[in-house]
Design a protein around this motif. Sequence first.
Motif, PDB file in Angstrom:
ATOM      1  N   HIS A  87       0.853  -1.183   0.000  1.00  0.00           N
ATOM      2  CA  HIS A  87       0.000   0.000   0.000  1.00  0.00           C
ATOM      3  C   HIS A  87       0.889   1.233   0.000  1.00  0.00           C
ATOM      4  CE1 HIS A  87       0.851  -0.213   4.320  1.00  0.00           C
ATOM      5  NE2 HIS A  87       0.362   1.011   4.460  1.00  0.00           N
ATOM      6  N   SER A  88       0.288   2.375  -0.224  1.00  0.00           N
ATOM      7  CA  SER A  88       1.052   3.614  -0.365  1.00  0.00           C
ATOM      8  C   SER A  88       0.952   4.470   0.889  1.00  0.00           C
ATOM      9  CB  SER A  88       0.551   4.415  -1.580  1.00  0.00           C
ATOM     10  OG  SER A  88      -0.820   4.761  -1.424  1.00  0.00           O
ATOM     11  N   HIS A  89       2.027   5.231   1.136  1.00  0.00           N
ATOM     12  CA  HIS A  89       2.074   6.268   2.164  1.00  0.00           C
ATOM     13  C   HIS A  89       2.450   7.568   1.460  1.00  0.00           C
ATOM     14  CE1 HIS A  89       2.665   3.955   6.242  1.00  0.00           C
ATOM     15  NE2 HIS A  89       1.509   3.700   5.652  1.00  0.00           N
ATOM     16  N   PRO A  90       1.487   8.296   0.933  1.00  0.00           N
ATOM     17  CA  PRO A  90       1.817   9.483   0.126  1.00  0.00           C
ATOM     18  C   PRO A  90       2.434  10.605   0.953  1.00  0.00           C
ATOM     19  CG  PRO A  90      -0.448   8.734  -0.251  1.00  0.00           C
ATOM     20  CD  PRO A  90       0.041   8.054   0.977  1.00  0.00           C
ATOM     21  N   ILE A 112       5.055   1.861  -0.213  1.00  0.00           N
ATOM     22  CA  ILE A 112       5.668   2.720  -1.229  1.00  0.00           C
ATOM     23  C   ILE A 112       5.207   4.155  -0.991  1.00  0.00           C
ATOM     24  CG2 ILE A 112       5.762   3.287  -3.692  1.00  0.00           C
ATOM     25  CD1 ILE A 112       5.456   0.336  -4.293  1.00  0.00           C
ATOM     26  N   ASP A 113       6.150   5.090  -1.040  1.00  0.00           N
ATOM     27  CA  ASP A 113       5.827   6.511  -0.935  1.00  0.00           C
ATOM     28  C   ASP A 113       5.932   7.130  -2.333  1.00  0.00           C
ATOM     29  OD1 ASP A 113       5.686   9.249  -0.545  1.00  0.00           O
ATOM     30  OD2 ASP A 113       6.735   9.187   1.379  1.00  0.00           O
ATOM     31  N   PRO A 114       4.792   7.359  -3.010  1.00  0.00           N
ATOM     32  CA  PRO A 114       4.859   7.880  -4.386  1.00  0.00           C
ATOM     33  C   PRO A 114       5.386   9.303  -4.470  1.00  0.00           C
ATOM     34  CG  PRO A 114       2.589   7.830  -3.597  1.00  0.00           C
ATOM     35  CD  PRO A 114       3.417   7.136  -2.559  1.00  0.00           C
ATOM     36  N   HIS A 115       5.096  10.140  -3.464  1.00  0.00           N
ATOM     37  CA  HIS A 115       5.560  11.528  -3.510  1.00  0.00           C
ATOM     38  C   HIS A 115       7.086  11.595  -3.411  1.00  0.00           C
ATOM     39  CE1 HIS A 115       1.493  12.507  -3.555  1.00  0.00           C
ATOM     40  NE2 HIS A 115       1.298  12.988  -2.328  1.00  0.00           N
TER      41      HIS A 115
END
Length: 354
Positions: A133-136, A165-168
């Motif tokens: 999952h993501s942590h933006p 995953i950190d997309p930012h």
Amino acid sequence: MDAQRGWEIENAIKLVDPARDALYRYDTDKVKKINEAKPWRTDPNHYKHVRISAVALVKMVMHARSGGDIEVMGLMIGYVDHETFIVTDALRLPVEGTETRVNASSEADEYMVNFLERSRQAGQMENAVGWYHSHPGYGCWLSGIDVGTQELYQTINEPFLAVVIDPHRTISAGKVEIGAFRTYPKDYSGGGGESTTDGGAAVPMAKAADFGAHANRYYSLEVSHYKSTLDSKILEALWNKYWVQTLSSSPLFTNRDYVTNQIADIAAKTAQVLDNMKKNSSLPPMGPRPKGNNDQLAKVVKAAEKIASEEKMGLMAAMVKGKVFAPQAQATDDAARNIANNGGDTQMADAKAA
């Protein structure tokens, strides 16, 4: 393809066993023996490594970026080999998230079961080995809700891992910001320490309490990436879409809210450290003094330097794109203007001149 090659180098994606594609050979008997032995029960730190295929990595990053500031969730497919998780593929899950959390629903569980059943019918024998999952914008670690989700998965579907995953930060740094984790049993007391490489200084103040409260309930695994000859066509198709998204966006523009929030957070942390220093300076000279202010200030400075470095990279990328594409864009605008002013007769002349 040079850009793809650069991305592979930046994320340390290695070509393994190009002749036999060994990591894609699913050994049913070997996996069965591991599941029967259950080594994770006697050693909570048994699994130490994660190898993620380039195809799965691109899919997860594209999914995380598509969510923007909303957390998204997906499933990872693969198998385990001794102390290592091998992730061969990834898929999105129909999960509704928010800016602060994502929870798997019964609909997502049913989706996973149906997918695995149909995959086996089609001859794909790999199992679900984890969720991502993501942590933006706030780093790769597990929140209290994430820990609870991972504990549940490890109870009913071992062996299993969690990937964040950190997309930012991925956009800002140009390198995938990723972490892999497993939780300890509830009666285990050997855990402790921060489970991320950059520590709590890079975590926003709003998330700091949650970050530290659960750090002793899980540990991180070493993440590496690979590609195989079987990946080539799929990776090329995925890369075309990934590269267009990357090329058409600017980190300075896409991440402007994230960077602004990061700067504000750094300013707040700096003020907090300086306030603590002022309080300590008023203590009696011979009295006990709290320690750690200098360490906290050093962490804040390090986080600030990282933000500045990422912004410089974004500025350099914008300048390169401007140098490469601005002349062509200007020529196209001039040709369109000539056609609009002089009619279609000049179109062929403009094309020849170009």
